[in-house]
Scaffold this motif. Structure first.
Motif, PDB file in Angstrom:
ATOM      1  N   VAL A  19       0.842  -1.205   0.000  1.00 27.90           N
ATOM      2  CA  VAL A  19       0.000   0.000   0.000  1.00 27.90           C
ATOM      3  C   VAL A  19       0.876   1.254   0.000  1.00 27.90           C
ATOM      4  O   VAL A  19       0.579   2.244  -0.672  1.00 27.90           O
ATOM      5  CB  VAL A  19      -0.962  -0.005   1.206  1.00 27.90           C
ATOM      6  N   ASN A  20       1.991   1.187   0.719  1.00 21.90           N
ATOM      7  CA  ASN A  20       2.915   2.314   0.714  1.00 21.90           C
ATOM      8  C   ASN A  20       3.583   2.495  -0.647  1.00 21.90           C
ATOM      9  O   ASN A  20       3.953   3.613  -1.030  1.00 21.90           O
ATOM     10  CB  ASN A  20       3.963   2.139   1.816  1.00 21.90           C
ATOM     11  N   ARG A  58      -3.871  15.341  10.175  1.00 20.29           N
ATOM     12  CA  ARG A  58      -2.530  15.233   9.599  1.00 20.29           C
ATOM     13  C   ARG A  58      -2.390  13.881   8.898  1.00 20.29           C
ATOM     14  O   ARG A  58      -2.994  12.895   9.299  1.00 20.29           O
ATOM     15  CB  ARG A  58      -1.439  15.334  10.682  1.00 20.29           C
ATOM     16  N   TRP A  59      -1.559  13.865   7.851  1.00 19.60           N
ATOM     17  CA  TRP A  59      -1.254  12.601   7.142  1.00 19.60           C
ATOM     18  C   TRP A  59       0.255  12.484   7.084  1.00 19.60           C
ATOM     19  O   TRP A  59       0.936  13.288   6.442  1.00 19.60           O
ATOM     20  CB  TRP A  59      -1.864  12.628   5.752  1.00 19.60           C
ATOM     21  N   LEU A  60       0.796  11.473   7.774  1.00 22.64           N
ATOM     22  CA  LEU A  60       2.229  11.363   7.972  1.00 22.64           C
ATOM     23  C   LEU A  60       2.800  10.075   7.396  1.00 22.64           C
ATOM     24  O   LEU A  60       2.106   9.065   7.260  1.00 22.64           O
ATOM     25  CB  LEU A  60       2.551  11.424   9.473  1.00 22.64           C
ATOM     26  N   GLY A  61       4.078  10.122   7.091  1.00 19.57           N
ATOM     27  CA  GLY A  61       4.815   8.942   6.647  1.00 19.57           C
ATOM     28  C   GLY A  61       5.780   8.503   7.726  1.00 19.57           C
ATOM     29  O   GLY A  61       5.470   8.539   8.916  1.00 19.57           O
ATOM     30  N   HIS A  87       0.506   0.782  10.678  1.00 21.88           N
ATOM     31  CA  HIS A  87       1.218  -0.476  10.954  1.00 21.88           C
ATOM     32  C   HIS A  87       2.640  -0.214  11.478  1.00 21.88           C
ATOM     33  O   HIS A  87       3.089  -0.855  12.431  1.00 21.88           O
ATOM     34  CB  HIS A  87       1.269  -1.270   9.645  1.00 21.88           C
ATOM     35  N   PHE A  88       3.337   0.727  10.855  1.00 23.39           N
ATOM     36  CA  PHE A  88       4.698   1.088  11.274  1.00 23.39           C
ATOM     37  C   PHE A  88       4.727   2.516  11.833  1.00 23.39           C
ATOM     38  O   PHE A  88       5.760   3.170  11.842  1.00 23.39           O
ATOM     39  CB  PHE A  88       5.654   0.990  10.085  1.00 23.39           C
ATOM     40  N   GLY A  89       3.573   2.990  12.329  1.00 19.34           N
ATOM     41  CA  GLY A  89       3.421   4.386  12.741  1.00 19.34           C
ATOM     42  C   GLY A  89       2.961   5.226  11.566  1.00 19.34           C
ATOM     43  O   GLY A  89       2.823   4.751  10.440  1.00 19.34           O
ATOM     44  N   GLY A  90       2.718   6.493  11.826  1.00 13.19           N
ATOM     45  CA  GLY A  90       2.279   7.391  10.770  1.00 13.19           C
ATOM     46  C   GLY A  90       0.837   7.136  10.361  1.00 13.19           C
ATOM     47  O   GLY A  90       0.036   6.591  11.118  1.00 13.19           O
ATOM     48  N   SER A 127       6.892  10.747   1.612  1.00 13.18           N
ATOM     49  CA  SER A 127       5.928   9.799   1.061  1.00 13.18           C
ATOM     50  C   SER A 127       5.126   9.238   2.230  1.00 13.18           C
ATOM     51  O   SER A 127       5.690   8.657   3.159  1.00 13.18           O
ATOM     52  CB  SER A 127       6.654   8.669   0.322  1.00 13.18           C
ATOM     53  N   VAL A 128       3.817   9.438   2.209  1.00  7.29           N
ATOM     54  CA  VAL A 128       2.982   9.087   3.363  1.00  7.29           C
ATOM     55  C   VAL A 128       2.630   7.607   3.372  1.00  7.29           C
ATOM     56  O   VAL A 128       2.757   6.914   2.362  1.00  7.29           O
ATOM     57  CB  VAL A 128       1.694   9.929   3.390  1.00  7.29           C
ATOM     58  N   SER A 129       2.175   7.132   4.515  1.00  3.35           N
ATOM     59  CA  SER A 129       1.809   5.723   4.648  1.00  3.35           C
ATOM     60  C   SER A 129       0.300   5.544   4.539  1.00  3.35           C
ATOM     61  O   SER A 129      -0.472   6.472   4.790  1.00  3.35           O
ATOM     62  CB  SER A 129       2.306   5.163   5.991  1.00  3.35           C
TER      63      SER A 129
END
Length: 378
Positions: free
Chosen positions: A209-210, A243-246, A267-270, A261-263
């Motif tokens: 997905v990332n 907010r939308w974070l990577g 699953h791994f944060g963000g 690049s956002v996630s």
């Protein structure tokens, strides 16, 4: 003459209903169950189920994430994580708030609900012809090696959006095979697994997905949160708090600028951090087939397409779930929804003109909430 009069009456009724639809401004109007012809007792019961059946995940979401995914090889949290609140949510009927519980203004992680926002950015790219066709090969657009090799070159945007690409590789230090590996076997077995033909096999996988998010960044050539804000969130009147974070290591060069690049999840944060009311506005946009007031923000064709079952998984469309297989027994088959770890939901019930946002609910209870609400409408 009679035929002309009949056509006039039908058209008048259609446009009267169209323009009478309510869209909230900054202050969202509330109406009672009685005003909206809902059964108050059943509505109250639905709220009680959502409010009193809290998900068991640890409120310290760093602990919750580690407990859920620590068996993955070399697992680590790479992005922002925020302690969660308690159960919260809102029910929208005919555009109005008819019920709410918990702190609906609290900004919380929303995990894989972010995937449905990511799907929207893909839909916008199609609307603006940045992507010509959903079945185009992704490597024609992203030629930097992300889709190199005989297998990855077969992958289309459709495959990425339905989680059926079986993309193979590593991105931002994360390997596809290490994300939710099988219960059987070990690392060497997972690395050497047989690849499935793209489009034939569904596998929920945040690394892939990332890869989609990264690919859309290459297409838009500006941060995806900016795209979402300008095209969707500002026009629907969302707050300024989301907010939308990577990840700390997911910054890439886009036309000479350093862009994150956002996630597509936490699953791994963000991922997307957002309050319940902003979720509800987003849900209402989809309930209204991509229209907000007199503006079509995203095409109706895209809104319809995300609800369609994919070949690899009939429960899943373009990063939205659906109830076509009646996983939620007794709930309309036409319901579709965004869902995330820890019991986060945005549910669209077009038949009953309803949006349901529920945060941190026990996943086994969400169908009870929907059954009660559909009974309340009857």
């Amino acid at each position: 003459m009679k035929k002309t009069l009949l056509v006039f009456i039908v058209c008048s009724l259609f446009f009267s209903e169209l323009f009478s639809q309510y869209y909230p401004d900054q202050n969202w109007e509330r109406k009672s169950a009685k005003e909206l012809k809902l059964n108050q007792a059943l509505l109250d019961s639905a709220v009680s189920v959502a409010e009193n059946n809290e998900n068991a995940v640890n409120k310290d979401l760093r602990i919750a994430i580690m407990e859920a995914f620590s068996r993955e090889p070399d697992f680590e949290i790479l992005g922002e994580v925020k302690e969660r609140g308690g159960p919260a949510g809102v029910i929208i009927k005919d555009g109005y708030i008819v019920a709410e519980w918990g702190d609906i203004n609290r900004v919380d992680m929303t995990f894989s609900v972010a995937k449905s926002y990511l799907s929207t950015v893909a839909g916008l790219a199609l609307d603006e012809n940045l992507i010509s066709d959903i079945n185009d090969k992704a490597y024609h657009y992203v030629w930097d090696g992300t889709f190199s090799g005989a297998h990855n070159k077969k992958i289309t945007w459709d495959h990425l959006l339905t989680q059926s690409s079986d993309w193979s590789g590593q991105q931002f230090g994360l390997y596809d095979w290490a994300d939710r590996p099988p219960r059987e076997g070990e690392i060497d077995d997972w690395r050497a697994r047989k690849l499935n033909e793209p489009g034939t096999f569904y596998k929920y996988n945040d690394v892939r997905v990332n890869v989609l998010a990264y690919s859309l960044l290459q297409v838009w050539r500006k941060p995806l949160p900016v795209v979402l804000k300008e095209k969707i969130m500002d026009p629907i009147g969302a707050s300024t708090t989301w907010r939308w974070l990577g990840y700390d290591n997911s910054y890439v060069n886009v036309d000479g600028l350093k862009v994150q690049s956002v996630s597509g999840g936490g699953h791994f944060g963000g991922g997307i951090f957002i309050n319940s009311l902003d979720h509800a506005r987003f849900g209402l946009l989809f309930l209204r087939n991509g229209k907000w007031g007199n503006k079509q923000l995203i095409s109706e064709d895209w809104v319809k397409s995300v609800q369609e079952s994919s070949t690899a998984n009939p429960d899943y469309g373009y990063l939205w779930w659906n109830n076509s297989q009646e996983k939620w027994e007794g709930v309309s088959k036409d319901v579709y929804y965004a869902a995330g770890f820890g019991g986060n939901y945005i549910i669209i019930d077009e038949k009953n003109d309803m949006v349901v946002v529920s945060r941190w609910i026990d996943n086994s209870k969400i169908d009870d909430v929907m059954r009660l609400l559909q009974e309340a409408v009857k």
